[in-house]
Design a protein around this motif. Structure first.
Motif, PDB file in Angstrom:
ATOM      1  N   ALA A  92       0.761  -1.036  -0.374  1.00 39.87           N
ATOM      2  CA  ALA A  92      -0.373   0.220   0.268  1.00 39.87           C
ATOM      3  C   ALA A  92       1.148   1.443  -0.569  1.00 39.87           C
ATOM      4  CB  ALA A  92      -0.862   0.211   0.961  1.00 39.87           C
ATOM      5  N   LEU A  93       0.575   2.332  -1.129  1.00 37.93           N
ATOM      6  CA  LEU A  93       1.387   3.212  -0.843  1.00 37.93           C
ATOM      7  C   LEU A  93       0.380   4.352   0.092  1.00 37.93           C
ATOM      8  CD1 LEU A  93       3.552   4.829  -2.227  1.00 37.93           C
ATOM      9  CD2 LEU A  93       2.399   4.889  -4.013  1.00 37.93           C
ATOM     10  N   LYS A 149       4.970   7.164  -8.688  1.00 38.46           N
ATOM     11  CA  LYS A 149       4.763   6.162  -7.738  1.00 38.46           C
ATOM     12  C   LYS A 149       4.049   5.400  -8.050  1.00 38.46           C
ATOM     13  CE  LYS A 149       8.418   6.042  -4.796  1.00 38.46           C
ATOM     14  NZ  LYS A 149       9.781   4.048  -4.486  1.00 38.46           N
ATOM     15  N   THR A 150       2.620   5.831  -8.296  1.00 38.27           N
ATOM     16  CA  THR A 150       1.701   4.786  -8.521  1.00 38.27           C
ATOM     17  C   THR A 150       1.854   4.382 -10.195  1.00 38.27           C
ATOM     18  OG1 THR A 150       0.691   6.153  -7.188  1.00 38.27           O
ATOM     19  CG2 THR A 150      -1.218   4.907  -8.768  1.00 38.27           C
ATOM     20  N   VAL A 151       2.520   5.321 -10.632  1.00 37.12           N
ATOM     21  CA  VAL A 151       1.672   5.004 -12.370  1.00 37.12           C
ATOM     22  C   VAL A 151       3.257   3.840 -12.543  1.00 37.12           C
ATOM     23  CG1 VAL A 151       1.753   6.121 -14.380  1.00 37.12           C
ATOM     24  CG2 VAL A 151       0.623   7.500 -12.546  1.00 37.12           C
ATOM     25  N   LEU A 152       3.984   4.492 -12.620  1.00 34.15           N
ATOM     26  CA  LEU A 152       5.939   3.865 -12.768  1.00 34.15           C
ATOM     27  C   LEU A 152       5.009   2.497 -12.110  1.00 34.15           C
ATOM     28  CD1 LEU A 152       8.732   6.714 -12.099  1.00 34.15           C
ATOM     29  CD2 LEU A 152       7.145   6.242 -14.182  1.00 34.15           C
ATOM     30  N   ALA A 153       5.110   2.316 -11.254  1.00 32.11           N
ATOM     31  CA  ALA A 153       4.969   1.243 -10.853  1.00 32.11           C
ATOM     32  C   ALA A 153       3.709  -0.306 -11.053  1.00 32.11           C
ATOM     33  CB  ALA A 153       4.286   1.221  -8.656  1.00 32.11           C
ATOM     34  N   GLY A 188       3.715  -4.048 -10.695  1.00 34.06           N
ATOM     35  CA  GLY A 188       2.319  -4.560 -10.105  1.00 34.06           C
ATOM     36  C   GLY A 188       2.738  -4.580  -8.884  1.00 34.06           C
ATOM     37  N   GLY A 189       3.408  -2.960  -8.635  1.00 34.94           N
ATOM     38  CA  GLY A 189       4.469  -2.902  -7.035  1.00 34.94           C
ATOM     39  C   GLY A 189       3.054  -2.903  -5.638  1.00 34.94           C
ATOM     40  N   TYR A 190       1.665  -1.880  -6.470  1.00 30.82           N
ATOM     41  CA  TYR A 190       1.344  -2.214  -5.482  1.00 30.82           C
ATOM     42  C   TYR A 190       0.068  -2.661  -5.254  1.00 30.82           C
ATOM     43  CZ  TYR A 190       4.722   1.656  -4.904  1.00 30.82           C
ATOM     44  OH  TYR A 190       6.172   2.397  -4.262  1.00 30.82           O
ATOM     45  N   ASP A 191      -0.736  -2.538  -4.526  1.00 28.43           N
ATOM     46  CA  ASP A 191      -2.078  -3.485  -4.647  1.00 28.43           C
ATOM     47  C   ASP A 191      -3.045  -2.534  -4.192  1.00 28.43           C
ATOM     48  OD1 ASP A 191      -1.531  -6.443  -4.287  1.00 28.43           O
ATOM     49  OD2 ASP A 191      -0.161  -5.468  -3.599  1.00 28.43           O
ATOM     50  N   VAL A 232      -8.258   0.116  -5.505  1.00 27.98           N
ATOM     51  CA  VAL A 232      -6.998  -0.947  -5.685  1.00 27.98           C
ATOM     52  C   VAL A 232      -6.615  -0.567  -7.200  1.00 27.98           C
ATOM     53  CG1 VAL A 232      -6.951  -3.546  -5.659  1.00 27.98           C
ATOM     54  CG2 VAL A 232      -9.317  -2.234  -4.195  1.00 27.98           C
ATOM     55  N   THR A 233      -5.245  -1.590  -7.608  1.00 33.92           N
ATOM     56  CA  THR A 233      -4.636  -0.911  -9.045  1.00 33.92           C
ATOM     57  C   THR A 233      -4.978  -2.345  -9.375  1.00 33.92           C
ATOM     58  OG1 THR A 233      -2.827  -1.863  -7.899  1.00 33.92           O
ATOM     59  CG2 THR A 233      -2.769   0.629  -7.406  1.00 33.92           C
TER      60      THR A 233
END
Length: 411
Positions: free
Chosen positions: A31-32, A73-77, A81-84, A307-308
């Protein structure tokens, strides 16, 4: 007999093995969050610990970044699949929906959620009639003032209009109480756009008309003219052009500002005697209006949890989102961010000790003005940030700076 016993033991072992992964299975979600304003990092960790106790099969890895790093950070991850679960600003659902960053959770929003959450809060997570998360931080900017300084200046009530704010600041300056009585967050960042939007709302301006820029005239131009006038008059702290919200809080808490525009979280932090020289002297009212145009002004600074689309554990991620945004959790941590739930404002646990803030919130939250809803928001914001800086520094007139911003907005 021995063979039979061995078979029994082997069978038991196999049964045990088949159950073991379920008994000890642990899903990990990432979680970010942001490391400034609203809920503190300590509060987010405490909420998450409570979630983990209630859901021992789900482990949550927390990451905190400054607001300025949250979007990228959100977009690049997404690729890795870095963040849920991610915290997102009210200005991003249009872009995130268009680019498939967040899961459409419309089907997961229950009737109880729809009825219980304040209507204005839902605008934080909606785009094109769909829901992309749950509202979590319900926020706008308020006018904070130092009661002691106003009293010494002979000012009986805080300003109700922006012109009155300038007049009162001049009185404070002329009496030698403070050299620069007003502090703003005018760094070349989103913070400046939030202050600008507050003023645009006061002057009844428009950001867009029929999808095209409209801020270069009318209320949009009036708002920037006010900022430049306040800056050049010497009433505004000259460092405001580099300040973010935390800088404003520190200046105000140190007793070096009579007035400051800031988010909800500053109220209880500035009233904490451990860290603040002005504890017990903090006043808060809705941001002022403009005579003949508005009674108050406010920007929608709310944020949601979503949720991504890259999440491999969307069910567990949604369970975490609903826990973090639930009424019991929000009521427990209502000192730095106010709840999204309408009935929370009748709960003494929420209102006790911050009645003045709640009174300002009832006006401010109802007057929240949105920054423009467009998938090209980042380009528009960057162009406006530059226009504000150039105008404050005298490199361009507000008229020319806003015209350039309109041309460079991507719209």
């Amino acid at each position: 007999m021995l063979k039979s016993l061995n078979k029994t033991l082997l069978g038991a072992a196999l049964i045990g093995a088949s159950f073991a992964p379920h008994a000890f299975a642990e899903t990990t979600i990432n979680a970010l969050f942001m490391a400034q304003a609203a809920y503190s990092e300590a509060d987010v960790r405490a909420m998450t610990d409570a979630f983990s106790k209630a859901n021992p099969d789900v482990k949550v890895n927390l990451e905190f970044v400054p607001y300025e790093g949250l979007h990228d950070k959100t977009v690049l991850a997404q690729g890795s699949g870095g963040y849920d679960v991610v915290l997102f600003d009210v200005i991003w659902p249009a872009e995130y929906a268009t680019n498939n960053v967040l899961v459409d959770v419309t089907a997961r929003i229950t009737d109880d959620m729809k009825k219980g959450v304040l209507p204005g809060a839902w605008t934080t997570v909606q785009y094109d009639g769909k829901y992309y998360g749950m509202p979590w931080i319900l926020d706008t900017k308020y006018l904070f003032y130092n009661k002691e300084i106003l009293e010494k200046a002979g000012i009986k009530t805080p300003p109700k209009t922006w012109d009155e704010l300038a007049e009162q600041a001049k009185t404070i300056k002329d009496k030698g109480l403070l050299a620069t009585p007003i502090a703003w967050s005018w760094s070349q960042a989103e913070a400046a756009i939030c202050d600008y939007t507050t003023l645009v709302s006061a002057y009844k301006g428009d950001f867009l008309k029929d999808g095209k820029p409209a801020f270069q005239s009318g209320g949009g131009l009036d708002a920037l003219n006010y900022m430049v006038s306040s800056y050049k008059s010497g009433l505004t702290n000259p460092n405001s052009k580099e300040f973010l919200e935390e800088d404003v809080r520190k200046v105000f808490q140190n007793g070096d500002a009579a007035f400051a525009l800031n988010w909800t979280y500053m109220y209880n932090m500035a009233n904490d005697p451990k860290d603040s020289k002005v504890a017990g002297k903090v006043g808060v009212v809705p941001a002022p209006g403009v005579a003949g145009k508005s009674e108050a002004s406010a920007v929608n600074g709310s944020m949601g949890l979503g949720v991504t689309t890259a999440s491999k554990h969307p069910d567990e991620a949604w369970k975490y989102v609903t826990f973090m945004t639930s009424q019991p959790t929000q009521n427990q941590y209502a000192k730095l961010s106010l709840p999204i739930w309408a009935s929370s404002y009748q709960d003494p646990a929420v209102t006790k000790g911050q009645e003045e803030l709640i009174a300002a919130a009832k006006v401010g939250l109802a007057a929240m003005y949105p920054r423009p809803t467009t998938p090209k928001y980042q380009e528009l914001s960057t162009a406006l940030q530059q226009a504000i800086q150039e105008s404050l520094l005298g490199q361009s007139s507000p008229e020319d700076a806003l015209k350039s911003a309109a041309d460079n907005s991507g719209l």
